[in-house]
Motif scaffolding. Structure first.
Motif, PDB file in Angstrom:
ATOM      1  N   GLU A 111     -76.691   3.547  20.726  1.00 39.80           N
ATOM      2  CA  GLU A 111     -76.630   3.901  19.311  1.00 39.80           C
ATOM      3  C   GLU A 111     -77.892   4.650  18.915  1.00 39.80           C
ATOM      4  OE1 GLU A 111     -75.810   0.698  16.691  1.00 39.80           O
ATOM      5  OE2 GLU A 111     -73.979   0.135  17.709  1.00 39.80           O
ATOM      6  N   PHE A 112     -77.845   5.253  17.781  1.00 36.98           N
ATOM      7  CA  PHE A 112     -78.950   6.056  17.282  1.00 36.98           C
ATOM      8  C   PHE A 112     -80.125   5.166  16.906  1.00 36.98           C
ATOM      9  CE2 PHE A 112     -81.186   7.737  13.574  1.00 36.98           C
ATOM     10  CZ  PHE A 112     -81.707   8.897  14.109  1.00 36.98           C
ATOM     11  N   SER A 113     -81.297   5.562  17.351  1.00 35.35           N
ATOM     12  CA  SER A 113     -82.512   4.874  16.921  1.00 35.35           C
ATOM     13  C   SER A 113     -83.505   5.944  16.485  1.00 35.35           C
ATOM     14  CB  SER A 113     -83.089   4.022  18.040  1.00 35.35           C
ATOM     15  OG  SER A 113     -83.466   4.836  19.117  1.00 35.35           O
ATOM     16  N   PRO A 114     -84.055   5.815  15.300  1.00 35.08           N
ATOM     17  CA  PRO A 114     -84.946   6.869  14.804  1.00 35.08           C
ATOM     18  C   PRO A 114     -86.250   6.916  15.583  1.00 35.08           C
ATOM     19  CG  PRO A 114     -84.957   5.002  13.314  1.00 35.08           C
ATOM     20  CD  PRO A 114     -83.903   4.720  14.360  1.00 35.08           C
ATOM     21  N   LEU A 115     -86.868   8.053  15.555  1.00 33.33           N
ATOM     22  CA  LEU A 115     -88.135   8.249  16.221  1.00 33.33           C
ATOM     23  C   LEU A 115     -89.221   7.544  15.421  1.00 33.33           C
ATOM     24  CD1 LEU A 115     -89.705   9.723  18.458  1.00 33.33           C
ATOM     25  CD2 LEU A 115     -89.931  11.630  16.896  1.00 33.33           C
ATOM     26  N   ASN A 116     -90.058   6.765  16.084  1.00 30.00           N
ATOM     27  CA  ASN A 116     -91.146   6.045  15.419  1.00 30.00           C
ATOM     28  C   ASN A 116     -92.476   6.656  15.833  1.00 30.00           C
ATOM     29  OD1 ASN A 116     -89.435   4.191  14.173  1.00 30.00           O
ATOM     30  ND2 ASN A 116     -89.346   2.939  16.029  1.00 30.00           N
TER      31      ASN A 116
END
Length: 141
Positions: A111-116
């Motif tokens: 699933e999509f995980s935002p860039l941190n």
């Protein structure tokens, strides 16, 4: 060419009349007539060009139609087949793979995980003398 010279005359006359009607209120009569005449000539010539392009395109369509009708084995390799093949079987296989429950587990993992990105750190306790010195050096350059 498509059509007759009558089409050129009609289009050019309409343009001349339209130009005359719009410029008679702002110009002298002779200037209005001259601009209307120029408009007539320009559109008369442009209509010839437009009719020639349309006639050329229609001629190509007729030529292509005749080539397809008259094609024999001697003309092998002269025509290009740009039709895409049916991919129904491959599409059905992809849909079946998506319906597989094991595939749903893989999809949950990816699933999509935002860039941190790392957070910016600011220095709160800076020496005023160092800041003034840095400012003096920058202003000298």
């Amino acid at each position: 060419m498509i059509g007759t010279i009558r089409i050129n005359v009609i289009v050019a006359a309409l343009a001349g009349i339209f130009t005359f009607a719009l410029s008679i209120g702002n110009n002298v009569f002779l200037t209005t007539c001259l601009r209307s005449f120029y408009s007539f000539l320009i559109l008369f010539v442009l209509t010839f060009g437009f009719r020639w392009v349309l006639g050329f395109m229609m001629g190509l369509e007729h030529a292509n139609g005749n080539l397809l009708e008259d094609s024999t084995n001697n003309a092998v390799g002269q025509n290009l087949d740009v039709i895409t093949p049916d991919e129904d079987a491959a599409t059905h296989e992809m849909l079946k793979a998506n319906m597989n429950p094991h595939h749903a587990d893989i999809a949950k993992e990816s699933e999509f995980s935002p860039l941190n990105p790392p957070k910016l750190v600011t220095k709160n306790n800076l020496d005023p003398e160092q800041l003034a010195g840095a400012l003096r050096r920058m202003s000298e350059d």
